[in-house]
Design a protein around this motif. Structure first.
Motif, PDB file in Angstrom:
ATOM      1  N   ARG A   1      55.646  13.849 -72.288  1.00  0.00           N
ATOM      2  CA  ARG A   1      54.912  13.798 -73.006  1.00  0.00           C
ATOM      3  C   ARG A   1      53.557  14.457 -72.764  1.00  0.00           C
TER       4      ARG A   1
ATOM      5  N   SER B   1      52.918  16.198 -69.476  1.00  0.00           N
ATOM      6  CA  SER B   1      52.725  17.569 -69.157  1.00  0.00           C
ATOM      7  C   SER B   1      52.801  18.087 -70.435  1.00  0.00           C
ATOM      8  N   MET B   2      53.959  18.201 -71.669  1.00  0.00           N
ATOM      9  CA  MET B   2      54.461  19.270 -72.417  1.00  0.00           C
ATOM     10  C   MET B   2      53.927  19.146 -73.234  1.00  0.00           C
TER      11      MET B   2
ATOM     12  N   GLN C   1      50.555  17.615 -74.735  1.00  0.00           N
ATOM     13  CA  GLN C   1      49.592  17.163 -74.774  1.00  0.00           C
ATOM     14  C   GLN C   1      48.393  17.987 -75.430  1.00  0.00           C
ATOM     15  N   ASP C   2      49.163  19.156 -75.819  1.00  0.00           N
ATOM     16  CA  ASP C   2      47.786  19.818 -76.783  1.00  0.00           C
ATOM     17  C   ASP C   2      48.275  19.675 -78.315  1.00  0.00           C
ATOM     18  N   SER C   3      49.497  18.940 -79.085  1.00  0.00           N
ATOM     19  CA  SER C   3      50.055  18.723 -80.181  1.00  0.00           C
ATOM     20  C   SER C   3      50.158  17.230 -80.079  1.00  0.00           C
ATOM     21  N   VAL C   4      49.507  17.175 -81.576  1.00  0.00           N
ATOM     22  CA  VAL C   4      49.409  16.002 -82.336  1.00  0.00           C
ATOM     23  C   VAL C   4      51.225  15.107 -82.007  1.00  0.00           C
ATOM     24  N   HIS C   5      51.403  13.799 -81.295  1.00  0.00           N
ATOM     25  CA  HIS C   5      52.972  13.545 -81.252  1.00  0.00           C
ATOM     26  C   HIS C   5      53.105  12.043 -81.833  1.00  0.00           C
ATOM     27  N   LEU C   6      53.796  11.112 -81.994  1.00  0.00           N
ATOM     28  CA  LEU C   6      54.106   9.411 -82.502  1.00  0.00           C
ATOM     29  C   LEU C   6      55.497   8.784 -81.085  1.00  0.00           C
TER      30      LEU C   6
ATOM     31  N   VAL D   1      47.593   9.111 -88.456  1.00  0.00           N
ATOM     32  CA  VAL D   1      47.736  10.882 -87.435  1.00  0.00           C
ATOM     33  C   VAL D   1      47.060  11.678 -88.734  1.00  0.00           C
TER      34      VAL D   1
ATOM     35  N   PHE E   1      53.091   4.425 -81.189  1.00  0.00           N
ATOM     36  CA  PHE E   1      51.875   4.881 -80.539  1.00  0.00           C
ATOM     37  C   PHE E   1      51.277   6.264 -80.897  1.00  0.00           C
TER      38      PHE E   1
ATOM     39  N   PHE F   1      49.642   9.833 -80.549  1.00  0.00           N
ATOM     40  CA  PHE F   1      48.760  10.437 -79.747  1.00  0.00           C
ATOM     41  C   PHE F   1      48.227  11.878 -80.721  1.00  0.00           C
TER      42      PHE F   1
END
Lengths: 520, 713
Positions: free
Chosen positions: A319, A321-322, A324-329, A351, B11, B13
């Motif tokens: 999460r 390292s890869m 960072q540039d995308s929205v993730h949950l 979101v 969570f 992000f």
């Protein structure tokens, strides 16, 4: 001429034609119809046999195909780094064979004695260690049993199973009661069964007194392990009775006290993680796959990780390292109160910055899908395009197990005590007195395993005597309040009388009373 | 921000806006996983274009396969609809008996494929028949109210498609406000059709596309999952109104049409006028896909025998899903291009030849490392060997030639395979398999002519009768004529020659049949002696009899086919450079698509050495070392127990093992301390086992846990 006939009908239909039939045919006799029918019969049976052969051939073919299937599925990637799949299913999914109760200790001592590859244990240490296993105590108890059996020897000749069946209803009843504890009755049943089995084994194999607790009927069963029927029978036999062939020792009798979450954590922190280097290497292998995962995620596949060991750290690394540039949950599935609604809510609210509520999760889903139209369509089309990756990490499940209400960790202990005092301090002195009475009475009866609780009438009597209540209505009102705070539990006995219990273990209760006394 | 929390399980992000946007593309990830940087971009592009090709091709195939079914459905709709429009006697009769026209669509067990079918079906209907289509799923309709809501919602939305956009707001509002009842549905239908009718002068196009007063089609995607009550209510209610608007139901059925009768009581099912439609079975579907995608030269990437076997097995033994099969193929494409640097040459021949020219030195080395290429080099004369191994230019020359050979091989392989399949598929008991895919696998695996099955099928072929043989030969000629192979003219000539010979044979036979009538001799009366004599003669003649002309010809044909097989159906891995176009790491595929998590768990617990390569863990046989990780020891000990496990015994056994493993270093003074640590370790191991689902707490006895898994001993 029959040859030509055969050919024209397709070369494969080879008929068996007996000589006499040929004769009749050539002789062209008029009065042979009955005979002919008979010969036809013969031919038919022959064909039937042929057919049977064909069928068995087909079966063989099927078996062969199955083998191929297993071979192909079992073809293990020796070149791949994981060889976890090399084990066939049969090895994993067998039925359990009944075990003797002290087998675990035996294995333990065996394992303890197997010389390690690098360090040979001190021989002087070994006897002492093995003495710690419960075997010694077991031996003595089995001796007792043996003495008993000598008494019983001439009494019982009924088959073991029949008597076990007779004993079963009792055991069944016992197992149904929700609260168990090692009730004396159950022990008796168990004891009786042990005796019975000993009788038989004693009669059959007088020399083998060690296998006291293994019912002989099962032993013979296990021999024919290949037979599926027996396996099934075995399974149900293992599950039909509530008979428990384990020792009755409890943790309370151990000198060691229960650990709480914090001390457990501290202790584990102190002990170094075994094989840290190897685990690190494994993790590095998996980390090298990160970019491949990203590629596949981009191409519309989804990824599942499986294998022993916590994947929390690995995923966290992925999460950070890869992604960072995308929205993730991130959804922690082990979180006890996770629901579909909370997952969907965090998508819509955080979101999509949508404020408002939805009538049903399905509506919410629709809303999300509308918003992600172009993203979702592809994902929807491929449903869940799972790709499986084995990532056995052997990392301890620190985070995951912290929510579990563990068996051994005294999780509720300190919490229960503090909440108990907290709640009671907010009550009136009278109410506190009532609770105290009940607690004291429960502690007085703590050695009585079949203590059902204090009956309401008795309790009312005691409370009146202590000038705590003046009517049973006030007592009832008070009890309702206790029940609302989960301080007491009521249970209706067999005679319809209401019994009151404090669902807190005895040590906590003792601590509580001591503390109360200090305060007063 | 950490994902560890006691109060939250979810969570979110978001990328921080401050950070520089360096969004990496898919191609970047493709490159990152590779050691060879140079060609990865081109490789990725090739991969993507191939994926796209495969996708469009498979979609087209599916459309073609469904065409027949959809045509039938549309004509069914037309029939039931024309009755409504013309208010024929049939319709009035039907309205009197309140029957709803219903199509029962039997789609088979491959439920995962149904979604695709329904989507294309609704597309077809939308384009040709009616805008009013509602797709209902059981999970959306737990009650009749939800069903009506969903139905109205979908219908009114598709009305918007037809109507102009300014009405959208009005529709949106009404959708939420309108009471979801049949009456409102009818009102809506009337107003909707009236509006389109009144607008027809202006919008001729829309009305020409759809039918006059288009029917309302309600599709139940998964009929079996609907609760009986909901279905019953819906059918009964709508049958009351069938006279007022043209409703047509379509039931999607996975099992058998009998399910309608078991779901609906007779009184309800009699309200339906059911017509049955059967879709193509998923096995036929798969055969077509394999036939058109894998058994052609159209796509440069090929699957090796094992890979194909894995995909087919997943299909046959797990899901029957054609979609998943295609997905598996797509995964093969990605894997092949991702893992094999030489896959850059895996494209159409012309393009590949061009790419050979620009191969770098590294890539040339990669070619030299290929086992099949090494075999090729060894078979060459020594000067050639040196040239191939040292000079890139001569290597490139050779690669070009070899690629061409490979291409020719494929061009010949597939038609000949089909020809062989014509023969083997009509033999009794199918020694080489009934499906062409089985034959294909057999041919890829090893030299097919060396197998027993091949031998027996040749023998059976030598017993074929004439008419069969002739039709087979004709089929073969057809296949070869329609295929683009260059060497086939000669073969076709030869086969045609055989056919004419058979023709001639027939003529001569007929002549002879007229001249001789052996039956006549039998009409005479014989005595036993004579019979014996004739029988003996017959026997004698049979033994010494020469083969008839037909038999000779038959042998010749079979031998010729055999020679073709030996020439053209050489297994692909005997071919040089086959690694470039064949994807053959079946293990990767199986690991990703058909993983066995429980077995992985089992191995990790029983034999930790297979993961943690530490010498201390190495053990022989089934036992594990006492230095294994705690969880392994606890697991191993728990296997020795029955249904219930006493925690105290377990703890003691555990500490016995662990202390023994630690050896004499643990001194007596600090034993209490050590005990605490071991206790803690035990607790951790046990709670991990509980998390993994091997045990659970039990109330049957104090301090006992129940075992949940069986076996694994």
């Amino acid at each position: 001429m029959s040859l030509a006939e055969c050919r024209s009908a397709g070369a494969l239909e080879v008929k068996f034609v007996p000589d006499e039939d040929v004769l009749r045919h050539i002789a062209d006799d008029a009065g042979v119809k009955v005979q002919k029918g008979k010969s036809q019969l013969i031919v038919n049976t022959k064909r039937f046999v042929k057919k049977l052969e064909a069928i068995s051939d087909d079966e063989a073919q099927e078996i062969l195909e199955e083998k191929n299937y297993v071979a192909v599925l079992g073809l293990c990637g020796e070149e791949s780094m994981t060889n976890g799949s090399s084990v066939g299913g049969g090895e994993v999914y067998t039925f359990q064979t009944p075990k003797r109760s002290n087998k675990m200790a035996e294995l333990a001592s065996e394992l303890a004695q197997t010389p390690g590859q690098s360090v040979v244990p001190d021989p002087s240490e070994c006897p002492e260690k093995t003495a710690r296993t419960p075997q010694s105590s077991k031996r003595s108890s089995s001796n007792q049993v043996q003495q008993k059996t000598k008494k019983n020897e001439f009494v019982s000749t009924t088959p073991y199973r029949l008597r076990r069946r007779l004993a079963a209803p009792d055991a069944q009843l016992e197992s149904e009661s929700e609260y168990s504890a090692s009730c004396s009755e159950e022990e008796e049943v168990e004891e009786a069964q042990k005796e019975v089995s000993t009788v038989l084994s004693h009669q059959k194999t007088p020399a083998k007194t060690k296998a006291v607790s293994t019912p002989p009927s099962r032993k013979t069963l296990t021999k024919k392990k290949d037979n599926m029927n027996n396996l099934v029978e075995e399974y149900f036999e293992a599950h039909s009775s509530s008979k428990v062939l384990t020792s009755d020792r409890t943790l309370q009798k151990l000198r060691r006290k229960r650990l709480n979450q914090q001390t457990l954590h501290d202790l584990l922190q102190k002990s170094p993680l075994a094989y840290a280097a190897e685990i690190k290497e494994l993790n590095q292998q998996y980390e090298s796959l990160f970019s491949k995962w990203m590629l596949q995620l981009h191409l519309g596949f989804n990824i599942v990780l499986y294998g022993l060991g916590s994947k929390h750290d690995l995923l966290e690394k992925f999460r950070t390292s890869m992604l960072q540039d995308s929205v993730h949950l991130v959804v922690n599935g082990y979180f006890p109160s996770i629901t579909v609604k909370s997952v969907l809510n965090s998508i819509t609210e955080e979101v999509l910055d949508h404020i408002g509520t939805f009538r049903s999760p399905l509506d919410q889903l629709e809303f999300i899908m509308k918003r992600f139209k172009e993203v979702w369509d592809q994902a929807k089309q491929s449903l869940y395009n799972w790709l499986w990756y084995e990532t056995t990490t052997f990392s301890p499940y620190v985070e995951e197990t912290s929510y579990e209400n563990s068996l051994l960790v005294q999780q509720s202990g300190s919490l229960a005590l503090s909440s108990l005092t907290h709640v009671l301090h907010s009550l009136t002195p009278n109410a506190r007195g009532i609770f105290r009475l009940l607690a004291q009475y429960q502690l007085e009866n703590k050695d009585n395993a079949s203590y059902p609780g204090l009956s309401f009438q008795d309790f009312y009597q005691q409370c009146r005597e202590a000038f705590l209540v003046n009517s049973d209505l006030t007592l009832r009102a008070q009890l309702t309040e206790f029940r609302d705070h989960k301080l007491i539990r009521t249970k209706r006995g067999a005679d319809g009388v209401e019994y009151l219990l404090i669902p807190v273990d005895d040590s906590t209760l003792t601590d509580f009373l001591e503390k109360e006394d200090e305060d007063v | 921000m950490s994902t560890r929390s006691l109060s939250k399980g979810c969570f979110v992000f978001k990328p921080s806006p401050k950070r520089r946007k360096v969004s990496r593309t898919t191609a970047d990830y493709f490159r990152e996983g590779n050691s060879d940087l140079e060609d990865s971009e081109l490789r990725f592009a090739t991969c993507q274009s191939l994926q796209k090709q495969v996708k469009s091709e498979t979609e087209q195939i599916e459309e073609e396969l469904n065409e027949q079914l959809f045509d039938n459905l549309v004509s069914f709709l037309r029939r039931s609809h024309s009755a409504f429009q013309e208010k024929t006697t049939e319709w009035t009769w039907r309205t009197k008996s309140r029957e709803i026209p219903t199509a029962a669509l039997v789609l088979g067990v491959n439920v995962t494929d149904h979604d695709f079918t329904f989507r294309s079906l609704s597309e077809v209907l939308q384009n040709n028949v009616t805008p009013y289509i509602a797709l209902l799923e059981a999970k959306d309709c737990p009650g009749i109210k939800n069903l009506m809501q969903k139905l109205l919602g979908q219908l009114m939305n598709c009305c918007i498609d037809v109507g102009s956009s300014e009405e959208e707001d009005y529709e949106q509002v009404s959708h939420t406000r309108v009471r979801c009842s049949m009456t409102s549905l009818i009102n809506w239908y009337e107003s909707a059709t009236k509006r389109t009718d009144s607008e027809t002068p202006g919008k001729k196009r829309t009305s020409s596309r759809h039918w006059q007063s288009p029917p309302v089609v309600v599709i139940f995607k998964d009929m079996e999952s609907f609760t009986t009550k909901v279905l019953q209510d819906f059918v009964v209610i709508s049958s009351q109104h069938i006279g007022e608007f043209p409703l047509v139901l379509i039931f999607g059925i996975a099992t058998s049409p009998m399910i309608i009768h078991s779901l609906l009581p007779h009184s309800v099912s009699s309200l339906l006028c059911i017509e049955l439609f059967q879709s193509l079975s998923c096995k036929d579907h798969l055969s077509t896909i394999i036939d058109k995608v894998l058994l052609t030269t159209q796509f440069p990437l090929k699957l090796s025998e094992k890979v194909l076997q894995v995909l087919i097995n997943i299909f046959l033994y797990h899901d029957f899903s054609v979609q998943n099969f295609i997905k598996g193929f797509q995964l093969c494409i990605v894997e092949h291009f991702h893992s094999n640097p030489l896959s850059i040459l895996c494209c159409q021949l012309e393009e590949a030849k061009r790419r050979v020219n620009s191969l770098s030195h590294n890539q040339c080395e990669n070619v030299r490392r290929l086992p099949s290429f090494r075999r090729y080099v060894e078979s060459q004369v020594s000067e050639k060997q040196i040239a191939l191994l040292t000079a890139d230019s001569s290597l490139k020359e050779a690669v070009r030639k070899l690629l061409e050979d490979l291409n020719v091989y494929h061009e010949n392989y597939f038609p000949i395979l089909r020809c062989l399949h014509v023969f083997t598929s009509s033999l009794p008991k199918y020694p080489l398999g009934k499906q062409i895919r089985e034959l294909h696998c057999a041919c890829l695996e090893n030299r097919v002519w060396e197998t027993e099955e091949y031998e027996s099928s040749l023998q059976l072929a030598r017993m074929l009768n004439k008419s069969d043989l002739v039709t087979m030969l004709q089929k073969c000629v057809e296949i070869l004529v329609s295929s683009p192979g260059r060497e086939f003219d000669e073969i076709v000539e030869r086969l045609k020659e055989f056919l004419t010979q058979f023709q001639k044979l027939e003529e001569t036979y007929q002549e002879r049949d007229e001249s001789v009538s052996p039956q006549k001799e039998l009409q005479k009366k014989t005595n036993l002696y004579n019979l014996q004599k004739t029988l003996l003669e017959l026997k004698e003649s049979r033994r010494s009899k020469k083969l008839t002309k037909f038999e000779m010809l038959r042998f010749e044909v079979v031998d010729y086919i055999d020679s073709l097989v030996r020439r053209y159906l050489v297994p692909a891995d005997h071919k040089t450079l086959h690694e470039i176009v064949y994807f053959n790491t079946a293990s990767v595929l199986r690991e990703h698509l058909n993983a066995a998590p429980r077995i992985a768990l089992h191995t990790a617990l029983n034999n930790p050495y297979s993961y943690l390569k530490s010498e201390a863990l190495k053990s022989d046989g089934g036992s594990i070392s006492n230095k294994a990780p705690d969880i392994c020891i606890a697991y191993k000990l728990h296997l020795e127990c029955g249904r219930l496990i006493n925690l105290v015994d377990w703890l003691e056994a555990f500490s016995t093992v662990v202390t023994a493993a630690e050896g004499p270093t643990a001194d007596v003074a600090s034993s209490d301390q050590v005990d605490d640590v071991i206790h803690a370790r035990f607790i951790r191991a046990v709670s991990e086992l509980e998390l993994l689902g091997f045990i659970k707490p039990s109330k049957q006895k104090t301090d006992h846990v129940a075992r949940l898994t069986w076996g694994g001993c």
